[in-house]
Design an enzyme around this catalytic site. Structure first.
Site, mmCIF file in Angstrom:
data_model
loop_
_atom_site.group_PDB
_atom_site.id
_atom_site.type_symbol
_atom_site.label_atom_id
_atom_site.label_comp_id
_atom_site.label_asym_id
_atom_site.label_seq_id
_atom_site.Cartn_x
_atom_site.Cartn_y
_atom_site.Cartn_z
ATOM 1 N N THR A 11 -55.659 -12.909 39.816
ATOM 2 C CA THR A 11 -55.295 -14.315 40.029
ATOM 3 C C THR A 11 -53.804 -14.539 39.814
ATOM 4 O O THR A 11 -53.114 -15.085 40.682
ATOM 5 C CB THR A 11 -56.100 -15.202 39.046
ATOM 6 O OG1 THR A 11 -57.487 -14.965 39.254
ATOM 7 C CG2 THR A 11 -55.800 -16.666 39.252
ATOM 8 N N VAL A 12 -53.295 -14.122 38.658
ATOM 9 C CA VAL A 12 -51.890 -14.436 38.337
ATOM 10 C C VAL A 12 -50.937 -13.561 39.150
ATOM 11 O O VAL A 12 -49.952 -14.056 39.724
ATOM 12 C CB VAL A 12 -51.625 -14.280 36.820
ATOM 13 C CG1 VAL A 12 -50.172 -14.615 36.507
ATOM 14 C CG2 VAL A 12 -52.554 -15.190 36.014
ATOM 15 N N LYS A 100 -51.404 -13.139 27.019
ATOM 16 C CA LYS A 100 -51.368 -13.639 25.620
ATOM 17 C C LYS A 100 -51.920 -12.646 24.619
ATOM 18 O O LYS A 100 -51.442 -12.555 23.494
ATOM 19 C CB LYS A 100 -52.071 -14.996 25.491
ATOM 20 C CG LYS A 100 -53.421 -15.104 26.170
ATOM 21 C CD LYS A 100 -53.317 -15.653 27.562
ATOM 22 C CE LYS A 100 -54.520 -15.239 28.379
ATOM 23 N NZ LYS A 100 -55.025 -16.250 29.238
ATOM 24 N N GLU A 124 -43.399 -16.784 28.802
ATOM 25 C CA GLU A 124 -43.642 -18.234 28.872
ATOM 26 C C GLU A 124 -45.061 -18.560 29.358
ATOM 27 O O GLU A 124 -45.692 -19.504 28.875
ATOM 28 C CB GLU A 124 -42.604 -18.876 29.807
ATOM 29 C CG GLU A 124 -42.703 -20.382 29.953
ATOM 30 C CD GLU A 124 -42.522 -21.119 28.630
ATOM 31 O OE1 GLU A 124 -41.443 -21.023 28.044
ATOM 32 O OE2 GLU A 124 -43.469 -21.812 28.211
ATOM 33 N N VAL A 127 -48.717 -18.997 27.065
ATOM 34 C CA VAL A 127 -49.254 -20.196 26.398
ATOM 35 C C VAL A 127 -49.052 -21.402 27.319
ATOM 36 O O VAL A 127 -47.945 -21.649 27.787
ATOM 37 C CB VAL A 127 -48.535 -20.477 25.056
ATOM 38 C CG1 VAL A 127 -49.079 -21.738 24.393
ATOM 39 C CG2 VAL A 127 -48.653 -19.281 24.115
ATOM 40 N N ILE A 131 -47.036 -24.850 31.829
ATOM 41 C CA ILE A 131 -46.242 -25.776 31.010
ATOM 42 C C ILE A 131 -45.049 -25.054 30.393
ATOM 43 O O ILE A 131 -45.233 -24.043 29.722
ATOM 44 C CB ILE A 131 -47.065 -26.362 29.834
ATOM 45 C CG1 ILE A 131 -48.375 -26.965 30.329
ATOM 46 C CG2 ILE A 131 -46.248 -27.388 29.063
ATOM 47 C CD1 ILE A 131 -49.306 -27.365 29.188
ATOM 48 N N GLU A 185 -61.163 -16.391 31.559
ATOM 49 C CA GLU A 185 -60.830 -14.991 31.306
ATOM 50 C C GLU A 185 -61.878 -14.089 31.970
ATOM 51 O O GLU A 185 -62.989 -14.544 32.267
ATOM 52 C CB GLU A 185 -60.843 -14.713 29.797
ATOM 53 C CG GLU A 185 -59.789 -15.460 29.024
ATOM 54 C CD GLU A 185 -58.388 -15.166 29.511
ATOM 55 O OE1 GLU A 185 -57.956 -14.017 29.425
ATOM 56 O OE2 GLU A 185 -57.726 -16.091 30.001
ATOM 57 N N ASP A 196 -59.057 -16.884 23.044
ATOM 58 C CA ASP A 196 -57.858 -17.106 23.871
ATOM 59 C C ASP A 196 -56.932 -18.121 23.185
ATOM 60 O O ASP A 196 -55.720 -17.906 23.079
ATOM 61 C CB ASP A 196 -58.302 -17.607 25.257
ATOM 62 C CG ASP A 196 -57.135 -17.887 26.173
ATOM 63 O OD1 ASP A 196 -56.499 -16.921 26.624
ATOM 64 O OD2 ASP A 196 -56.847 -19.071 26.420
ATOM 65 N N LYS A 200 -53.029 -17.628 21.561
ATOM 66 C CA LYS A 200 -51.912 -18.540 21.873
ATOM 67 C C LYS A 200 -51.365 -19.167 20.589
ATOM 68 O O LYS A 200 -50.155 -19.384 20.452
ATOM 69 C CB LYS A 200 -52.386 -19.597 22.875
ATOM 70 C CG LYS A 200 -52.678 -18.981 24.240
ATOM 71 C CD LYS A 200 -53.479 -19.901 25.142
ATOM 72 C CE LYS A 200 -53.679 -19.269 26.529
ATOM 73 N NZ LYS A 200 -54.661 -19.990 27.350
#
Ligand code: HSE
Length: 395
Positions: A11-12, A100, A124, A127, A131, A185, A196, A200
């Site tokens: 996904t990321v 994380k 960045e 977490v 944002i 996840e 999770d 964070k």
């Protein structure tokens, strides 16, 4: 030209490749030279993907290619990702990660290697998804003594709670929906059991207080024990119930970090953070209170943060971002049971007995009682009552 390698095309990772491609011209202009994806590492093939030609399976190709200066780690976990990130840093490459678990477990070690090699290790996206919170916390709020960071920092559980409590949806259906949307996840137990959010919280603690806080130092409860009674209690108290990660600097200079469902008065902005949104509220002795809000999970929002880190690394190729912290300091940690906090308890005991134990309590729905003053959970448990739930109130 700056070449990027993306580790992991889930996904990321696929979001990172997409953002770097979609905004290539603007990003290259900001950086002052072309920034392009050279390799994408994954064990799988992706026939038909626009990035098919960039997929490789051998990490050594990236490690040994001096033309790759920037690496985005989007594999997840702290095994293979740890190995690859360490080797990238040792090879003098800058690394941005959304991972994380990796930062919560290996952050101290990896930051040390990055420092030694004069490269950036940035995280960045680890977490709050999209944002911007870690950079402002560490850099922009550096003039403060941070007294507390409290956040709704797991998009999946916030999504589940919002849909279950607001629409009466069934847990399994909402979880499936969150998985389909790319929020959850790989093992969603990490979301619903609070792991999770715990990771964070570790990262926020380290950035706020200057030493590594490992997950085993953060007592963690997820959302699986939140009951209908909790919801009724919250409504009768004019509060909401949300999963919070909190890290607090105590009056005697210790750090108390924990993850738990908290009651939150509706007058607090955190009470109104719904769906996949996250919010991290920071209290400092100069700024007073500031809150960072936005999409806490999802492909492009998370990629936005990873790409922001890659650009920051590109801006700091020779003079790295001065970001690090010390190793764990167990003597500076306080167990949450020893910290005085406002609590709501639930008990089937007689009201007179509850009053005899705790004083002028406020009776709420479903056998809930708001205690009249902040107390240590350890003392509440010693009061000799049968307690069904003891939950903190965020104030
Ligand atoms: N599973 C995580 C969440 C992804 O739901 O918030 C973002 O870290």
């Amino acid at each position: 030209m700056l070449n990027v390698a993306v580790l992991g095309f889930g996904t990321v990772g696929s979001g990172v490749a997409e953002v770097l491609t979609m905004n290539k011209e603007a990003i290259s202009k900001k950086v002052g030279q072309e920034v392009a994806v050279k390799y994408i590492l994954d064990t799988r093939e992706f026939p038909g993907s626009p990035f098919e030609a960039k997929i490789i399976h051998d990490f050594a190709v990236i490690e040994n290619d001096p033309e790759v200066q920037l690496v985005a780690e989007c594999i997840g976990g702290a095994t293979i990702a740890y190995e690859f990130v360490k080797r990238c840093l040792q090879a003098g490459k800058h690394v941005a990660t959304s991972n994380k678990e990796l930062v919560a477990v290996k952050g101290y070690e990896l930051l040390n290697i990055a420092k030694e090699k004069n490269v950036n290790f940035l995280f960045e996206a680890s977490v709050g998804g999209g944002i911007p919170v870690l950079r402002p916390l560490y850099f922009d709020l550096a003039g403060n003594e941070i007294t507390e960071v409290a956040g709704i920092m797991n998009g999946t559980t916030n999504y589940i709670l919002t849909k279950m409590l607001g629409e009466g949806a069934a847990f399994a259906d909402v979880l499936k929906d969150a998985q389909a949307k790319g929020y959850a996840e790989a093992n969603p137990a990490a979301d619903v059991e609070g792991l999770d959010a715990c990771r964070k919280t570790c990262i926020l603690s380290a950035l706020s207080y200057g030493f590594h806080v490992y997950p085993d130092a953060v007592p963690t409860e997820g959302i699986t024990k939140i009951s209908e009674e909790d919801v009724a209690i919250a409504a009768s108290a004019g509060m909401k119930i949300k999963l919070l990660g909190r890290t607090i600097k105590t009056a005697d200079g210790k750090v108390c970090a924990f993850v738990a469902p908290n009651f939150i008065p509706v007058s607090c902005p955190l009470a109104h953070v719904d769906d996949v949104f996250n919010a991290i509220l920071v209290r400092g002795n100069a700024v007073n209170e500031t809150m960072f809000y936005g999409p806490g999970a999802g492909k492009l929002p998370t990629a936005s943060a990873v790409v922001g880190d890659l650009i920051d690394a590109a801006w700091h190729l020779d003079a790295r971002r001065d970001l690090d912290w010390a190793d764990a300091e167990p003597a500076k940690m306080m167990d949450v049971k020893e910290l005085e906090l406002p609590y709501i308890v639930r008990t089937g005991e007689d009201e007179a007995k509850v009053r005899a134990a705790f004083g002028d309590v406020q009776k709420l729905a479903a056998d809930g009682y708001l205690l009249p003053k902040a107390m240590k959970k350890a003392d509440i448990e010693k009061a000799g009552l049968q307690l069904t739930a003891v939950r903190p109130v965020f104030q």
